[in-house]
Write an enzyme that holds these catalytic residues in place. Structure first.
Site, PDB file in Angstrom:
ATOM      1  N   LYS A 107      -1.770  20.809  -8.834  1.00 36.69           N
ATOM      2  CA  LYS A 107      -0.882  20.960  -7.661  1.00 36.69           C
ATOM      3  C   LYS A 107      -1.525  19.849  -7.184  1.00 36.69           C
ATOM      4  O   LYS A 107      -0.385  19.612  -6.395  1.00 36.69           O
ATOM      5  CB  LYS A 107      -0.773  21.959  -7.028  1.00 36.69           C
ATOM      6  CG  LYS A 107      -2.265  22.246  -6.674  1.00 36.69           C
ATOM      7  CD  LYS A 107      -2.948  24.041  -6.525  1.00 36.69           C
ATOM      8  CE  LYS A 107      -4.320  24.613  -6.124  1.00 36.69           C
ATOM      9  NZ  LYS A 107      -4.501  24.428  -7.668  1.00 36.69           N
ATOM     10  N   GLU A 131       5.525  23.643 -14.467  1.00 39.60           N
ATOM     11  CA  GLU A 131       5.226  25.264 -13.433  1.00 39.60           C
ATOM     12  C   GLU A 131       3.898  26.065 -13.780  1.00 39.60           C
ATOM     13  O   GLU A 131       4.020  26.800 -12.328  1.00 39.60           O
ATOM     14  CB  GLU A 131       5.381  26.976 -14.851  1.00 39.60           C
ATOM     15  CG  GLU A 131       6.423  27.813 -14.118  1.00 39.60           C
ATOM     16  CD  GLU A 131       6.997  28.226 -13.094  1.00 39.60           C
ATOM     17  OE1 GLU A 131       7.068  28.192 -12.152  1.00 39.60           O
ATOM     18  OE2 GLU A 131       8.035  27.651 -13.645  1.00 39.60           O
ATOM     19  N   VAL A 134       1.818  26.230  -9.371  1.00 37.65           N
ATOM     20  CA  VAL A 134       2.359  26.484  -8.467  1.00 37.65           C
ATOM     21  C   VAL A 134       2.486  28.238  -8.791  1.00 37.65           C
ATOM     22  O   VAL A 134       2.827  28.261  -8.937  1.00 37.65           O
ATOM     23  CB  VAL A 134       3.673  26.390  -7.621  1.00 37.65           C
ATOM     24  CG1 VAL A 134       3.904  27.365  -5.673  1.00 37.65           C
ATOM     25  CG2 VAL A 134       3.776  25.231  -7.066  1.00 37.65           C
ATOM     26  N   ILE A 138       2.747  33.321 -12.186  1.00 32.32           N
ATOM     27  CA  ILE A 138       4.993  33.715 -11.888  1.00 32.32           C
ATOM     28  C   ILE A 138       5.853  32.607 -12.184  1.00 32.32           C
ATOM     29  O   ILE A 138       5.211  31.823 -11.240  1.00 32.32           O
ATOM     30  CB  ILE A 138       4.717  33.668 -10.072  1.00 32.32           C
ATOM     31  CG1 ILE A 138       3.457  34.899  -9.845  1.00 32.32           C
ATOM     32  CG2 ILE A 138       5.737  34.365  -9.675  1.00 32.32           C
ATOM     33  CD1 ILE A 138       3.561  34.705  -8.585  1.00 32.32           C
ATOM     34  N   LYS A 207       1.002  23.603  -3.077  1.00 36.55           N
ATOM     35  CA  LYS A 207       1.794  24.090  -3.063  1.00 36.55           C
ATOM     36  C   LYS A 207       3.028  24.143  -2.367  1.00 36.55           C
ATOM     37  O   LYS A 207       3.790  24.040  -2.445  1.00 36.55           O
ATOM     38  CB  LYS A 207       1.263  25.239  -3.213  1.00 36.55           C
ATOM     39  CG  LYS A 207       0.464  25.728  -4.536  1.00 36.55           C
ATOM     40  CD  LYS A 207      -0.525  26.991  -4.963  1.00 36.55           C
ATOM     41  CE  LYS A 207      -1.131  27.058  -5.281  1.00 36.55           C
ATOM     42  NZ  LYS A 207      -2.325  28.032  -5.764  1.00 36.55           N
TER      43      LYS A 207
END
Length: 430
Positions: A107, A131, A134, A138, A207
């Site tokens: 990040k 993916e 962050v 999720i 993020k």
């Protein structure tokens, strides 16, 4: 028909996340091959301490020369989970130059140099997926980048750091002070020995930069994100929040201006109504609330950190990148066509909760109200209590620009009857 020649994967880093990536690649090898259309093979693992025993990893694959590994030329995908700016940046660009696509969980690097990395990926015809950068497990980047690509996202509001949410949740539910809650988070492994990146909002700000850039199709760097930590949040703040029917969360907030001409990105503690979906996010969990023009309100919730959850996101990207490799294509890349400017924090409009220590005598409230009026800040409610010559005055404003509120507070501090500003808290989610 499945291709028999395996796709080769280089793993940079084998800590908490990297070791889980390697484990899942091994234990789920058949399933991954079936989903991709070809087997995947762990071809090398770059680490700093080669002597450390790594269960399930062939010692012959371990190397300290990460540069040589990504330069091999037979590597199809590089998975970067070492973090930091360098050598990660150089390794990723080198991987592109030598024919590999990249899956990253970095990040900090993406928030600082995402545009340059995307440009390098395009130049060499490679994929850059992240993916896992962050909110851990999720699914968030792909829905924003792909599922909502036909919609207009206006706001992203979220809890994107599990450590801070755990601490604030403990303070709220048990009445613990900040240090006591931090000590418990450290003992349970939720907080690092040096928790600065989490509690001062640096992690969440990185993020927020990534989310804002994807959501609004514009360039947002870490330096564009306004940041406040949560170390000054007190039990008294939670008591005030409860009186308003609120709790306190450290929020990442990315917004498109009402006129569509600019965006803002910020991270700070805020009061949020108890009936808002984010208010019920407990412990070390993350949740992100997305508001889109056609889709309406969407919420993404789950574990935002940890080895296995983050590895899940990495492996999802690995499958997608490997499928693209087999198809001779690349997935969606950087989208920054809007070129919207990032407005300064002074332009942000929101509500405020201000707690003042004042003299307990006639006329104080009138003086304070006059200062608010002179700076164009409208008062919603006022609550006053006190005795023995000292009093507490709590003012909740209507929506006002941050610059106007700052001027108001500066003027209040100059009043002889104001002993001090105990706290200032934004009120969000209404």
């Amino acid at each position: 028909m499945m291709r028999t020649r395996p796709l080769k994967v280089a793993l940079l880093g084998c800590g908490v996340v990297g070791s889980e990536v390697a484990r899942i690649m091994t234990t789920h090898a058949d399933d991954l091959a079936a989903r991709i259309g070809a087997p995947v093979e762990l071809a090398g693992v770059a680490v700093r301490r080669p002597s450390k025993v790594r269960e399930g990893i062939d010692p012959a694959l371990v190397t300290t020369d990460a540069t040589a590994l990504v330069k091999r030329g037979d590597i199809d995908v590089v998975v970067e989970v070492i973090g930091g700016i360098e050598p990660a940046r150089a390794l990723i660009t080198t991987a592109f130059e030598h024919g590999a696509s990249v899956v990253s969980a970095n990040k900090a690097l993406l928030a600082q140099d995402g545009a340059a990395l995307h440009a390098a990926a395009v130049e060499h015809g490679r994929d850059l997926y992240y993916e896992a950068a962050v909110a851990g497990a999720i699914p968030l980047i792909r829905p924003l980048r792909e599922s909502l690509a036909g919609d207009k996202v206006n706001r992203v509001l979220g809890i994107v750091n599990g450590t801070t949410n755990f601490i604030l949740d403990k303070m709220d539910s048990t009445g613990a002070g900040y240090q006591e809650a931090l000590d418990e988070a450290t003992a349970l492994g939720y907080a690092e020995a040096d928790p600065t990146a989490d509690v001062e909002g640096f992690d969440a700000a990185a993020k927020a930069a990534i989310l804002a850039g994807i959501a609004f199709h514009t360039r947002v760097r870490l330096d564009d994100v306004y940041r406040e930590g949560m170390t000054e949040v007190t039990s008294a703040d939670f008591a005030s929040a409860r009186q308003m029917g609120c709790t306190i969360k450290l929020l990442a907030i990315c917004e498109r201006a009402a006129d569509g001409g600019s965006v803002t990105a910020r991270v700070h503690p805020a009061m949020i109504p108890l009936d808002h979906p984010l208010a019920s996010v407990r412990g070390a969990y993350n949740a992100v609330f997305v508001e889109a023009e056609a889709a309406g309100q969407l919420m993404f919730y789950g574990p935002g950190a940890g080895g296995a959850p983050t590895a899940s996101a990495v492996l999802g990207d690995l499958v997608a990148v490997c499928r693209n490799k087999l198809a001779g294509s690349t997935g969606p890349g950087d989208s920054a066509y809007t070129r919207l400017p990032v407005s300064p924090m002074g332009d942000v409009v929101t509500r405020y909760h201000i707690s003042l220590d004042v003299a307990d005598k006639p006329g104080v409230l009138a003086q304070v109200a006059t200062v608010f009026a002179e700076h164009g800040v409208s008062i919603d409610t006022v609550r006053q209590s006190g005795k023995d010559g000292e009093a507490s005055l709590v003012v909740v404003t209507h929506r006002a620009a941050d610059a106007a509120l700052t001027g108001t507070v500066d003027a209040l501090r100059k009043l002889d009857t104001v002993r001090g500003v105990a706290s200032i808290m934004r009120v969000e989610g209404e």
